[in-house]
Design a protein around this motif. Structure first.
Motif, PDB file in Angstrom:
ATOM      1  N   ALA A   1      18.729   7.272  11.606  1.00  0.00           N
ATOM      2  CA  ALA A   1      19.211   6.107  11.309  1.00  0.00           C
ATOM      3  C   ALA A   1      18.390   4.671  11.254  1.00  0.00           C
ATOM      4  CB  ALA A   1      20.421   5.711  12.152  1.00  0.00           C
ATOM      5  N   THR A   2      17.080   5.357  11.688  1.00  0.00           N
ATOM      6  CA  THR A   2      15.992   4.056  11.918  1.00  0.00           C
ATOM      7  C   THR A   2      15.977   3.501  10.512  1.00  0.00           C
ATOM      8  OG1 THR A   2      15.078   5.172  13.636  1.00  0.00           O
ATOM      9  CG2 THR A   2      13.515   3.471  12.406  1.00  0.00           C
ATOM     10  N   THR A   3      15.754   2.268  10.212  1.00  0.00           N
ATOM     11  CA  THR A   3      15.421   1.703   8.893  1.00  0.00           C
ATOM     12  C   THR A   3      14.080   1.424   8.563  1.00  0.00           C
ATOM     13  OG1 THR A   3      15.486  -0.505   9.339  1.00  0.00           O
ATOM     14  CG2 THR A   3      17.602   0.508   8.863  1.00  0.00           C
ATOM     15  N   ASP A   4      13.972   1.408   7.045  1.00  0.00           N
ATOM     16  CA  ASP A   4      12.497   1.084   6.644  1.00  0.00           C
ATOM     17  C   ASP A   4      11.836  -0.032   7.471  1.00  0.00           C
ATOM     18  OD1 ASP A   4      12.630   3.349   5.093  1.00  0.00           O
ATOM     19  OD2 ASP A   4      12.598   2.402   3.344  1.00  0.00           O
ATOM     20  N   GLU A   5      12.684  -1.002   7.521  1.00  0.00           N
ATOM     21  CA  GLU A   5      12.312  -2.365   8.107  1.00  0.00           C
ATOM     22  C   GLU A   5      11.975  -2.246   9.551  1.00  0.00           C
ATOM     23  OE1 GLU A   5      13.141  -6.813   8.332  1.00  0.00           O
ATOM     24  OE2 GLU A   5      13.195  -5.642   6.579  1.00  0.00           O
ATOM     25  N   GLN A   6      12.659  -1.456  10.362  1.00  0.00           N
ATOM     26  CA  GLN A   6      12.314  -1.075  11.687  1.00  0.00           C
ATOM     27  C   GLN A   6      11.214  -0.422  12.042  1.00  0.00           C
ATOM     28  OE1 GLN A   6      16.034   0.791  12.464  1.00  0.00           O
ATOM     29  NE2 GLN A   6      16.659  -1.009  13.823  1.00  0.00           N
ATOM     30  N   LEU A   7      10.719   0.550  10.788  1.00  0.00           N
ATOM     31  CA  LEU A   7       9.574   1.477  10.987  1.00  0.00           C
ATOM     32  C   LEU A   7       8.395   0.456  10.707  1.00  0.00           C
ATOM     33  CD1 LEU A   7      10.775   4.826   8.807  1.00  0.00           C
ATOM     34  CD2 LEU A   7      10.137   4.492  11.557  1.00  0.00           C
ATOM     35  N   VAL A   8       8.483  -0.321   9.715  1.00  0.00           N
ATOM     36  CA  VAL A   8       7.319  -1.122   9.273  1.00  0.00           C
ATOM     37  C   VAL A   8       7.232  -1.865  10.585  1.00  0.00           C
ATOM     38  CG1 VAL A   8       6.808  -3.083   7.825  1.00  0.00           C
ATOM     39  CG2 VAL A   8       7.754  -1.025   6.816  1.00  0.00           C
ATOM     40  N   ASP A   9       8.340  -2.770  11.069  1.00  0.00           N
ATOM     41  CA  ASP A   9       8.078  -3.559  12.237  1.00  0.00           C
ATOM     42  C   ASP A   9       7.200  -2.628  13.309  1.00  0.00           C
ATOM     43  OD1 ASP A   9       9.468  -5.581  11.090  1.00  0.00           O
ATOM     44  OD2 ASP A   9      11.264  -5.269  12.162  1.00  0.00           O
TER      45      ASP A   9
ATOM     46  N   MET B   1       0.880  -1.188  -0.070  1.00  0.00           N
ATOM     47  CA  MET B   1       0.119  -0.028   0.063  1.00  0.00           C
ATOM     48  C   MET B   1       0.859   1.234  -0.236  1.00  0.00           C
ATOM     49  SD  MET B   1      -3.159   0.610   2.526  1.00  0.00           S
ATOM     50  CE  MET B   1      -2.258   0.261   3.985  1.00  0.00           C
ATOM     51  N   ILE B   2       1.932   1.262   0.786  1.00  0.00           N
ATOM     52  CA  ILE B   2       2.669   2.366   0.797  1.00  0.00           C
ATOM     53  C   ILE B   2       3.586   2.582  -0.635  1.00  0.00           C
ATOM     54  CG2 ILE B   2       5.063   3.176   1.924  1.00  0.00           C
ATOM     55  CD1 ILE B   2       4.025   1.808   4.517  1.00  0.00           C
ATOM     56  N   GLU B   3       3.934   1.548  -1.183  1.00  0.00           N
ATOM     57  CA  GLU B   3       4.752   1.734  -2.410  1.00  0.00           C
ATOM     58  C   GLU B   3       3.680   2.061  -3.415  1.00  0.00           C
ATOM     59  OE1 GLU B   3       6.450  -2.161  -2.994  1.00  0.00           O
ATOM     60  OE2 GLU B   3       7.941  -1.923  -1.596  1.00  0.00           O
ATOM     61  N   ARG B   4       2.463   1.669  -3.355  1.00  0.00           N
ATOM     62  CA  ARG B   4       1.482   1.963  -4.375  1.00  0.00           C
ATOM     63  C   ARG B   4       1.110   3.381  -4.362  1.00  0.00           C
ATOM     64  NH1 ARG B   4      -4.247  -0.894  -5.506  1.00  0.00           N
ATOM     65  NH2 ARG B   4      -4.477   0.014  -7.557  1.00  0.00           N
ATOM     66  N   ALA B   5       1.115   3.781  -3.074  1.00  0.00           N
ATOM     67  CA  ALA B   5       0.631   5.277  -3.036  1.00  0.00           C
ATOM     68  C   ALA B   5       2.044   6.204  -3.355  1.00  0.00           C
ATOM     69  CB  ALA B   5       0.227   5.610  -1.562  1.00  0.00           C
ATOM     70  N   GLY B   6       3.268   5.806  -3.433  1.00  0.00           N
ATOM     71  CA  GLY B   6       4.254   6.389  -4.035  1.00  0.00           C
ATOM     72  C   GLY B   6       5.123   7.018  -2.853  1.00  0.00           C
ATOM     73  N   LEU B   7       4.786   6.615  -1.778  1.00  0.00           N
ATOM     74  CA  LEU B   7       5.435   7.167  -0.384  1.00  0.00           C
ATOM     75  C   LEU B   7       6.636   6.368  -0.007  1.00  0.00           C
ATOM     76  CD1 LEU B   7       2.221   7.670   1.866  1.00  0.00           C
ATOM     77  CD2 LEU B   7       3.214   9.425   0.208  1.00  0.00           C
ATOM     78  N   SER B   8       7.384   7.037   0.888  1.00  0.00           N
ATOM     79  CA  SER B   8       8.341   6.450   1.571  1.00  0.00           C
ATOM     80  C   SER B   8       7.662   5.989   2.781  1.00  0.00           C
ATOM     81  CB  SER B   8       9.612   7.283   2.008  1.00  0.00           C
ATOM     82  OG  SER B   8       9.224   8.270   2.847  1.00  0.00           O
ATOM     83  N   VAL B   9       8.388   4.814   3.449  1.00  0.00           N
ATOM     84  CA  VAL B   9       7.964   4.375   4.683  1.00  0.00           C
ATOM     85  C   VAL B   9       7.991   5.353   5.480  1.00  0.00           C
ATOM     86  CG1 VAL B   9       8.245   2.891   6.561  1.00  0.00           C
ATOM     87  CG2 VAL B   9       8.570   1.760   4.170  1.00  0.00           C
ATOM     88  N   ARG B  10       8.893   6.304   5.845  1.00  0.00           N
ATOM     89  CA  ARG B  10       8.836   7.435   6.648  1.00  0.00           C
ATOM     90  C   ARG B  10       7.763   8.223   6.526  1.00  0.00           C
ATOM     91  NH1 ARG B  10      12.095   8.550  10.751  1.00  0.00           N
ATOM     92  NH2 ARG B  10      13.688   7.160  10.035  1.00  0.00           N
ATOM     93  N   GLU B  11       7.174   8.336   5.275  1.00  0.00           N
ATOM     94  CA  GLU B  11       5.971   9.421   4.892  1.00  0.00           C
ATOM     95  C   GLU B  11       4.811   8.743   5.458  1.00  0.00           C
ATOM     96  OE1 GLU B  11       7.432  11.947   0.989  1.00  0.00           O
ATOM     97  OE2 GLU B  11       6.925   9.659   0.740  1.00  0.00           O
ATOM     98  N   ALA B  12       4.822   7.447   5.557  1.00  0.00           N
ATOM     99  CA  ALA B  12       3.412   6.720   6.214  1.00  0.00           C
ATOM    100  C   ALA B  12       3.334   6.601   7.433  1.00  0.00           C
ATOM    101  CB  ALA B  12       3.519   5.351   5.381  1.00  0.00           C
ATOM    102  N   VAL B  13       4.428   6.962   8.259  1.00  0.00           N
ATOM    103  CA  VAL B  13       4.313   6.661   9.842  1.00  0.00           C
ATOM    104  C   VAL B  13       3.759   8.106  10.470  1.00  0.00           C
ATOM    105  CG1 VAL B  13       5.929   6.768  11.805  1.00  0.00           C
ATOM    106  CG2 VAL B  13       6.568   5.279   9.615  1.00  0.00           C
TER     107      VAL B  13
END
Length: 140
Positions: free
Chosen positions: A74-82, A46-58
């Motif tokens: 330094a927080t990674t996208d994987e850590q944000l998704v977790d 959903m985040i990718e389809r919306a054209g956002l970075s993970v950080r923009e979706a938080v």
């Protein structure tokens, strides 16, 4: 027409977005994501389809974002998704998915870009701001 909204009924923007979808004559699938969060693949897709970075979706405001140390660059996208999966309140809202795309609908009228049907009449947000005129056209 398949339209899904990841909805928080306590959020005015989410309620306005849901209202705009219904004003187009569409009854969407409503997922109250705080009780039924998406799985990892759905969230990331959903985040990718919306054209956002993970950080923009938080979502930061009103969440444990800083307390969890997620404000560290330094927080990674994987850590944000977790973190978003463990604490769904961190998922910004509302996300809407249609055959025409996905959007984080902030502001709520962003949903108009991906609705497959025209608005059926006037629509005003809860605060009284007119978004759609009587002819179903967006107010600029």
């Amino acid at each position: 027409m398949d339209v899904t909204i990841y909805h928080n009924p306590a959020c005015g923007t989410s309620r306005n977005t849901l209202g705009l979808i219904r004003n187009a004559g569409i009854e969407p699938v409503v997922i109250e994501y705080l009780q039924n969060p998406p799985d990892r693949a759905t969230l990331v897709g959903m985040i990718e389809r919306a054209g956002l970075s993970v950080r923009e979706a938080v979502r930061e405001k009103g969440t444990p974002f800083a307390e969890l140390g997620l404000d560290n660059p330094a927080t990674t996208d994987e850590q944000l998704v977790d973190a978003m999966l463990a604490h769904p309140i961190l998922i910004n809202r509302p996300f809407v998915v249609t055959p025409l795309g996905a959007r984080l609908c902030r502001p709520s009228e962003a949903v108009l870009e991906i609705l497959p049907a025209a608005q059926r009449g006037a629509f005003s947000k809860e605060d009284g701001e007119r978004v759609v005129d009587a002819e179903g056209k967006p107010v600029k």
